[in-house]
Design an enzyme around this catalytic site. Structure first.
Site, short mmCIF file in Angstrom:
data_model
loop_
_atom_site.label_atom_id
_atom_site.label_comp_id
_atom_site.label_asym_id
_atom_site.label_seq_id
_atom_site.Cartn_x
_atom_site.Cartn_y
_atom_site.Cartn_z
N ASN A 174 18.56 -4.47 0.14
CA ASN A 174 19.96 -4.65 -0.27
C ASN A 174 20.64 -5.89 0.32
O ASN A 174 21.46 -6.50 -0.34
CB ASN A 174 20.77 -3.38 0.02
CG ASN A 174 20.85 -3.07 1.49
OD1 ASN A 174 19.94 -3.35 2.24
ND2 ASN A 174 21.96 -2.50 1.90
N ASP A 199 11.33 -5.78 2.24
CA ASP A 199 11.08 -4.88 1.10
C ASP A 199 10.30 -5.62 0.02
O ASP A 199 10.51 -6.82 -0.20
CB ASP A 199 12.41 -4.38 0.55
CG ASP A 199 12.18 -3.21 -0.39
OD1 ASP A 199 12.33 -2.06 0.07
OD2 ASP A 199 11.81 -3.44 -1.56
N GLU A 270 18.36 1.97 11.66
CA GLU A 270 19.65 1.73 10.99
C GLU A 270 19.52 2.35 9.61
O GLU A 270 18.83 1.79 8.74
CB GLU A 270 19.94 0.24 10.90
CG GLU A 270 20.05 -0.46 12.26
CD GLU A 270 21.31 -0.09 13.02
OE1 GLU A 270 22.24 0.45 12.41
OE2 GLU A 270 21.34 -0.33 14.24
N CYS A 304 24.88 -0.21 3.14
CA CYS A 304 24.85 1.02 3.94
C CYS A 304 26.24 1.42 4.40
O CYS A 304 26.53 2.59 4.53
CB CYS A 304 23.93 0.82 5.13
SG CYS A 304 24.36 -0.62 6.11
N GLU A 402 23.82 10.27 -0.44
CA GLU A 402 24.16 8.84 -0.55
C GLU A 402 23.82 8.38 -1.97
O GLU A 402 22.69 8.53 -2.42
CB GLU A 402 23.34 8.05 0.48
CG GLU A 402 23.68 6.57 0.51
CD GLU A 402 22.75 5.78 1.44
OE1 GLU A 402 21.52 6.01 1.40
OE2 GLU A 402 23.25 4.93 2.19
P1 NAD Z 1 13.59 2.53 2.12
O1 NAD Z 1 13.66 3.43 3.31
O2 NAD Z 1 12.98 3.05 0.89
O3 NAD Z 1 12.80 1.17 2.47
C1 NAD Z 1 13.14 0.38 3.57
C2 NAD Z 1 11.91 -0.35 4.06
O4 NAD Z 1 10.95 0.60 4.51
C3 NAD Z 1 11.19 -1.18 2.99
O5 NAD Z 1 10.75 -2.39 3.55
C4 NAD Z 1 10.01 -0.32 2.63
O6 NAD Z 1 8.91 -1.07 2.15
C5 NAD Z 1 9.68 0.29 3.97
N1 NAD Z 1 8.88 1.52 3.92
C6 NAD Z 1 8.79 2.43 2.93
N2 NAD Z 1 7.93 3.41 3.27
C7 NAD Z 1 7.48 3.10 4.51
C8 NAD Z 1 6.59 3.73 5.41
N3 NAD Z 1 5.96 4.86 5.12
N4 NAD Z 1 6.36 3.13 6.60
C9 NAD Z 1 6.98 1.99 6.93
N5 NAD Z 1 7.83 1.34 6.12
C10 NAD Z 1 8.09 1.91 4.92
O7 NAD Z 1 15.10 2.08 1.90
P2 NAD Z 1 15.70 1.28 0.64
O8 NAD Z 1 15.87 2.22 -0.47
O9 NAD Z 1 14.94 0.04 0.45
O10 NAD Z 1 17.12 0.86 1.23
C11 NAD Z 1 18.27 1.57 1.03
C12 NAD Z 1 18.59 2.43 2.23
O11 NAD Z 1 18.74 1.62 3.39
C13 NAD Z 1 19.91 3.15 2.07
O12 NAD Z 1 19.77 4.47 2.52
C14 NAD Z 1 20.85 2.37 2.98
O13 NAD Z 1 21.95 3.11 3.42
C15 NAD Z 1 19.93 1.98 4.07
N6 NAD Z 1 20.45 0.81 4.81
C16 NAD Z 1 20.94 0.99 6.07
C17 NAD Z 1 21.49 -0.07 6.76
C18 NAD Z 1 22.08 0.11 8.14
O14 NAD Z 1 22.36 -0.90 8.78
N7 NAD Z 1 22.31 1.32 8.60
C19 NAD Z 1 21.53 -1.33 6.16
C20 NAD Z 1 21.02 -1.48 4.87
C21 NAD Z 1 20.48 -0.39 4.21
#
Ligand code: NAD
Length: 533
Positions: A174, A199, A270, A304, A402
């Site tokens: 994002n 990602d 996060e 987020c 969410e």
């Molecule tokens: P996601 O958890 O699907 O993916 C995030 C990352 O994790 C990607 O790089 C993905 O390839 C990796 N990943 C997926 N499976 C994995 C595994 N088994 N082991 C290790 N890595 C793995 O999240 P998303 O859908 O890409 O992002 C959206 C989410 O992120 C929302 O929930 C949002 O709120 C959150 N977010 C939080 C913050 C914060 O600062 N708190 C900031 C931005 C986004």
């Protein structure tokens, strides 16, 4: 985004010029930066504005992560010996390069994420702010400090902070520049090497930043970007890195924290949010309405810390709800690489179908659409209107889950106490926003909210861009980024104490009984001696 004329294209390689600044050749050069050897497969990256293929990056394998960690570890040995001033000089050159090359990275962020330019610009600003901040503060945060010794005059103690080694950074799609780079900058300033796993939807921004960091003077190999799928690369990164810095969903965060825990490696999570905005009866609606629009639409609501729940005091509910709906309807959607639009596209088909599902579920169960509510295929395949719903109840998906889109539910509340209780009634605890003219009361109220950040008369940027810690209560995370905590976590603390004249043990000329009596008297006296803080 103009296509080159057919005559100049060879049949094998269609050179798509996505913008005056982003050509297929540039994207190929960025893809070549990925720390992937012997590329067997590639991943096609979609441009959400059009649904076309923007370019390809290598599909990294677990062995690539292992190799990247080894390279970063080797480069880190030398980097850890650099002075803070030398590391800061790299950060400050990077700061300038990011600003000077903003037009190019804004295009790249927009093209791979589909967001509006104004939201992409937030990433450029953020990266510059973090680079400057840690360049100027890391030495003060991490320098050796005198600590209180066991016995005054006899013991001298110091606290040291050593780099952990290699930090594994896993990031979502994002905010593809900010999230891949900002934590990495703190980790680098602390003397670490970094392996970033961006990602799979948005790898180009991270690859671009890695190139710019090297141009700024970062030693080769110190920061590696491995492109590929998280499900395949997570475990080897947990093996190869000394600390995991994860940003993403709560579901994946649980898995990654588990990977760290199994290996007794620390991690920082996060995660997601379901953030509330509270409009108090004395709020300036002239400011609160655009504030709420900003909170709902930033990054197409795929932020987020964006706002998905709006609690409004009954005294101002009718006026506020009507004005907010009107302002959301006026948001300009579009797909240009200019600053003309207020909001861009969603990232892709999965996100669109999730958001459509949440809205359809709510409307099917009786929610009322006050603004938006529809996809906009006329603008691009994944556009969705900023949406405001009233009458949202517990049995609707979007009440608690969410949504991660430009969709908010608005609720009428009879008291400030009710607003606080409803805002806290969530498994998440990331961000909150309070609108009031009485900022002193706003701060008192903030202390009653169970969220890592609370913005008074702002939606999210005031806390994010501050030097205070940023992170979540409850299921929104573990640990904090930004400020002192955002760099200390990338270090191992070490205490060194020097004992002079006598060890802390019974000396040969006393019995244990005499030593105990003497120490009891000494400890009583020490109550009156000032401590080193
Ligand atoms: P996601 O958890 O699907 O993916 C995030 C990352 O994790 C990607 O790089 C993905 O390839 C990796 N990943 C997926 N499976 C994995 C595994 N088994 N082991 C290790 N890595 C793995 O999240 P998303 O859908 O890409 O992002 C959206 C989410 O992120 C929302 O929930 C949002 O709120 C959150 N977010 C939080 C913050 C914060 O600062 N708190 C900031 C931005 C986004």
């Amino acid at each position: 985004m103009a296509r080159r004329s057919k005559q100049t294209e060879s049949p094998e390689t269609i050179e798509r010029q996505w913008s005056p600044r982003v050509s297929a050749a540039l994207l190929e050069r960025l893809a070549a930066r990925a720390a992937v050897s012997a590329v067997k497969k590639t991943i096609a990256i979609e441009a959400p504005f059009t649904g076309e293929v923007l370019g390809h990056v290598p599909h990294g394998a677990p062995a690539d992560v292992v190799a990247a960690c080894a390279q970063a570890r080797e480069a880190q040995q030398e980097w850890a010996r650099h002075s803070f001033a030398a590391r800061a000089a790299v950060m400050l050159r990077f700061h300038d390069l990011v600003i000077d090359n903003a037009a190019e990275i804004l295009d790249i962020i927009q093209l791979e994420s589909g967001k509006a330019r104004r939201h992409a610009f937030e990433e450029v600003l953020d990266v510059a702010i973090q680079a400057r901040y840690y360049a100027h503060t890391a030495a003060a945060f991490l320098k050796p400090r005198r600590r209180q010794g066991a016995l005054p005059l006899l013991t001298k103690a110091w606290e040291y902070h050593h780099p952990r080694g290699v930090i594994g950074v896993i990031t979502p799609w994002n905010y593809p520049l900010t999230l891949a780079v900002s934590d990495a900058l703190a980790a680098l300033m602390a003397g670490n090497g970094v392996v970033v796993k961006p990602d799979a939807l948005t790898p180009f921004s991270a690859l671009w930043a890695a190139g710019l960091l090297e141009e700024a003077g970062l030693p080769q190999g110190l920061l590696r970007v491995v492109t590929g799928r998280g499900a395949e690369l997570g475990e080897p990164l947990a093996d190869g890195a000394d600390y995991l810095m994860f940003t993403g969903s709560t579901a994946t965060g649980r898995k990654v924290a588990g990977m760290g825990a199994e290996r007794l490696k620390n991690s920082s999570m996060e995660l997601g949010g379901k953030n509330a905005l509270l409009v108090l009866p004395d709020a300036s609606l002239r400011r609160a309405v655009p504030g709420a629009v900003c909170g709902i639409t930033s990054g197409g609501g795929q932020l987020c810390i964006s706002i998905e729940r709006v609690y409004v005091h009954a005294a101002v509910y009718d006026v506020f709800a009507a004005r907010l709906a009107e302002s959301l309807r006026a948001v300009r959607l579009g797909a240009s690489l200019t600053f003309l639009e207020d909001m861009g596209s969603l990232i892709g088909a999965d996100q669109l179908s999730k958001i459509e599902g949440h809205v359809a579920d709510a409307v099917g169960k009786g929610a009322e659409v006050l603004a938006g509510g529809k996809a906009r295929p006329d603008l691009g395949p994944y556009f969705f209107e900023p949406t405001l719903l009233a009458g949202v109840t517990d049995e609707m998906d979007l009440c608690r889950a969410e949504t991660f889109g430009p969709v908010a539910a608005i609720y009428r509340c009879d008291s400030v106490q009710e607003m606080v209780e409803r805002a806290n009634d969530s498994s998440y605890g990331l961000n909150a926003s309070i609108w009031t003219r009485d900022t002193r009361f706003g701060r008192e109220l903030a202390a009653r909210l169970q969220t890592g950040t609370v913005n008074i008369n702002d939606a999210y940027a005031a806390t994010w861009a501050s030097a205070g810690p940023m992170g979540g209560f409850k299921e929104s995370g573990l640990g904090r980024r930004h400020g002192r905590q955002g760099i200390i976590k990338f270090t191992e603390a070490q205490t060194v104490a020097v004992e002079r004249l006598l060890a802390i043990d019974t000396p040969p000329f006393l019995s244990h009984q005499q030593y105990a009596t003497l120490m009891s008297a000494a400890v009583k006296l020490l109550k009156h001696v000032p401590l080193i803080k």
